[in-house]
Scaffold this motif. Structure first.
Motif, mmCIF file in Angstrom:
data_model
loop_
_atom_site.group_PDB
_atom_site.id
_atom_site.type_symbol
_atom_site.label_atom_id
_atom_site.label_comp_id
_atom_site.label_asym_id
_atom_site.label_seq_id
_atom_site.Cartn_x
_atom_site.Cartn_y
_atom_site.Cartn_z
ATOM 1 N N ILE A 203 -5.881 -4.031 -1.378
ATOM 2 C CA ILE A 203 -4.774 -3.161 -1.795
ATOM 3 C C ILE A 203 -5.311 -1.816 -2.263
ATOM 4 O O ILE A 203 -4.797 -0.758 -1.892
ATOM 5 C CB ILE A 203 -3.950 -3.832 -2.917
ATOM 6 C CG1 ILE A 203 -3.288 -5.115 -2.417
ATOM 7 C CG2 ILE A 203 -2.884 -2.864 -3.457
ATOM 8 C CD1 ILE A 203 -2.640 -5.934 -3.522
ATOM 9 N N VAL B 10 0.796 -1.228 0.000
ATOM 10 C CA VAL B 10 0.000 0.000 0.000
ATOM 11 C C VAL B 10 0.835 1.287 0.000
ATOM 12 O O VAL B 10 0.515 2.217 -0.767
ATOM 13 C CB VAL B 10 -0.985 -0.011 1.199
ATOM 14 C CG1 VAL B 10 -1.504 1.384 1.511
ATOM 15 C CG2 VAL B 10 -2.146 -0.952 0.907
ATOM 16 N N SER C 153 -2.219 1.246 5.223
ATOM 17 C CA SER C 153 -1.807 -0.153 5.384
ATOM 18 C C SER C 153 -2.599 -0.848 6.477
ATOM 19 O O SER C 153 -2.946 -2.031 6.360
ATOM 20 C CB SER C 153 -0.309 -0.218 5.689
ATOM 21 O OG SER C 153 0.450 0.164 4.573
ATOM 22 N N SER D 53 -4.678 1.736 -0.442
ATOM 23 C CA SER D 53 -3.996 2.765 -1.234
ATOM 24 C C SER D 53 -4.827 4.038 -1.324
ATOM 25 O O SER D 53 -4.290 5.156 -1.256
ATOM 26 C CB SER D 53 -3.694 2.228 -2.639
ATOM 27 O OG SER D 53 -2.856 1.089 -2.582
ATOM 28 N N GLY E 206 -6.024 -1.609 5.021
ATOM 29 C CA GLY E 206 -5.935 -2.722 4.079
ATOM 30 C C GLY E 206 -5.722 -4.050 4.777
ATOM 31 O O GLY E 206 -6.358 -5.061 4.441
#
Length: 379
Positions: A343, A248, A306, A347, A309
């Protein structure tokens, strides 16, 4: 230098040395994990997931044998090369053998019975390999540094040191350290296997955030080693969270750079292009140029993305049996589209937070210059 500073300096040096030794073991272990994880995943894809080990002679069965071999041997390899990093060649065999014997559930169960405990039938796992490797390395190095008669020196690295190290450590590892480590590994494995709902989300948050926090540094490596070791226990969900968490930061920062180029230096635009490639390849270090330029804003941004995710991955039960590869191993996941979705989600969170908190690049430079001019000089 004061005594306290000397102690602190020595402690820092020792911690750094231990970290380097551990990473040496991990670097040698990773190819075995990669082979084992990928071949086993392909075996499940080719054969029946439930019956692949029963369909002897089939393509899936042969592939599974290779996969299991890789994932089985990776643990002794970890112990062997941790010891090798500490003591060089004399530590290699003791590190391997001690780590191997700690994986034998029957041996650990019998050792537990001798000292009046029960359990440990699953072996000590990668935690046992780390302990075995460190101790084998230190003991072998101690023997290596002894002064011996000249006629004994040729036999030291291949005979005397390995045998003496095994003789000293075997009872300690079996009856003193091995059983508690095996029980701890059993408890950790049981907890991770039983995770549901909020527990899984918290683990994903922590692992994902750790991967982004220092982008390839010690915190990142702790999360990675932890999840890689769990592959040997057949627990693949943390590896998915870790891989997503590591992919990420470069992708998220690149997206922010594409969306709001005025918030970044002009030369960072080219870095954004390479960041997408690096992030897709699970190379978290692709975000370091952004963090180095503006750490107070970038690090919270990448940790947020992150963590989200990783948490989403754990919450949805996404798994990843391969320890590396990024986008190139996505089909090995049990839920490839979910893997990609996590992801993308992480992101987007990173890109959104970074874009919101970062000022225009020229405004930031002007503010820094103004602050520098306002600081009184020493003259």
């Amino acid at each position: 230098m004061s005594d306290s500073n000397q102690i602190e300096s020595a402690l820092r040096a020792h911690v750094t040395s231990v970290k380097e030794d551990l990473m040496t073991g991990v670097s040698f272990m990773i190819p075995f994990v990669t082979i084992g994880g990928i071949f086993l995943a392909v075996a499940y894809a080719v054969g029946d997931t439930q019956a692949v080990f029963e369909n002897t002679g089939s393509a899936g069965w042969f592939l599974a044998q290779i996969g299991v071999a890789g994932l089985t041997i990776m643990v002794p390899i970890l112990g062997a090369y941790i010891a090798y990093a500490i003591a060089d060649r004399p530590g290699l065999a003791p590190g391997f053998l001690l780590a191997y014997i700690l994986q034998q559930g029957t041996v650990i169960e019998e050792a537990a019975g001798v000292i009046g405990l029960s359990g440990g039938g699953a072996g000590a796992g990668y935690l046992g390999a780390i302990v075995a490797g460190l101790l084998a390395g230190y003991v072998a190095r101690w023997f290596k540094n002894r002064n011996v008669p000249e006629f004994l020196q040729p036999m030291m690295p291949v005979l005397i040191i390995p045998v003496a190290t095994m003789a000293v450590l075997t009872p300690i590892m079996l009856f003193v350290l091995g059983v508690p480590v095996a029980l701890a590994n059993q408890g950790l494995t049981g907890f991770l296997e039983s995770m549901q709902g909020g527990q899984a989300v918290v683990v994903g948050l922590v692992l994902g955030g750790m991967m982004a926090f220092d982008m390839g540094g010690p915190v990142n490596k702790v999360a990675y080693v932890f999840s890689t070791g769990l592959i040997t226990e057949g627990i693949y969900a943390p590896m998915a969270a870790v891989m997503i968490g590591g992919m990420v930061p470069p992708i998220g920062m690149a997206l922010s750079n594409f969306i709001a180029p005025h918030k970044y230096a002009a030369e960072m635009y080219e870095n954004a292009k390479s960041g997408v490639v690096l992030g897709s390849s699970f190379i978290t270090e692709g975000a370091i140029p952004y963090a180095a330029a503006d750490p107070l804003r970038v690090i919270p941004s990448v940790v947020a993305g992150s963590a989200v995710g990783g948490a989403a991955s754990m919450a949805m039960g996404v798994t990843m049996p391969a320890p590396h590869g990024g986008i190139f191993v996505v089909l090995l996941s049990n839920k490839p589209l979910m893997f990609l979705g996590c992801i993308l989600l992480g992101s987007l969170v990173t890109a959104t937070v970074a874009t919101l908190v970062k000022p225009d690049f020229e405004d930031r430079i002007a503010a820094e210059q103004e602050a520098a001019n306002a600081t009184p000089s020493d003259d």
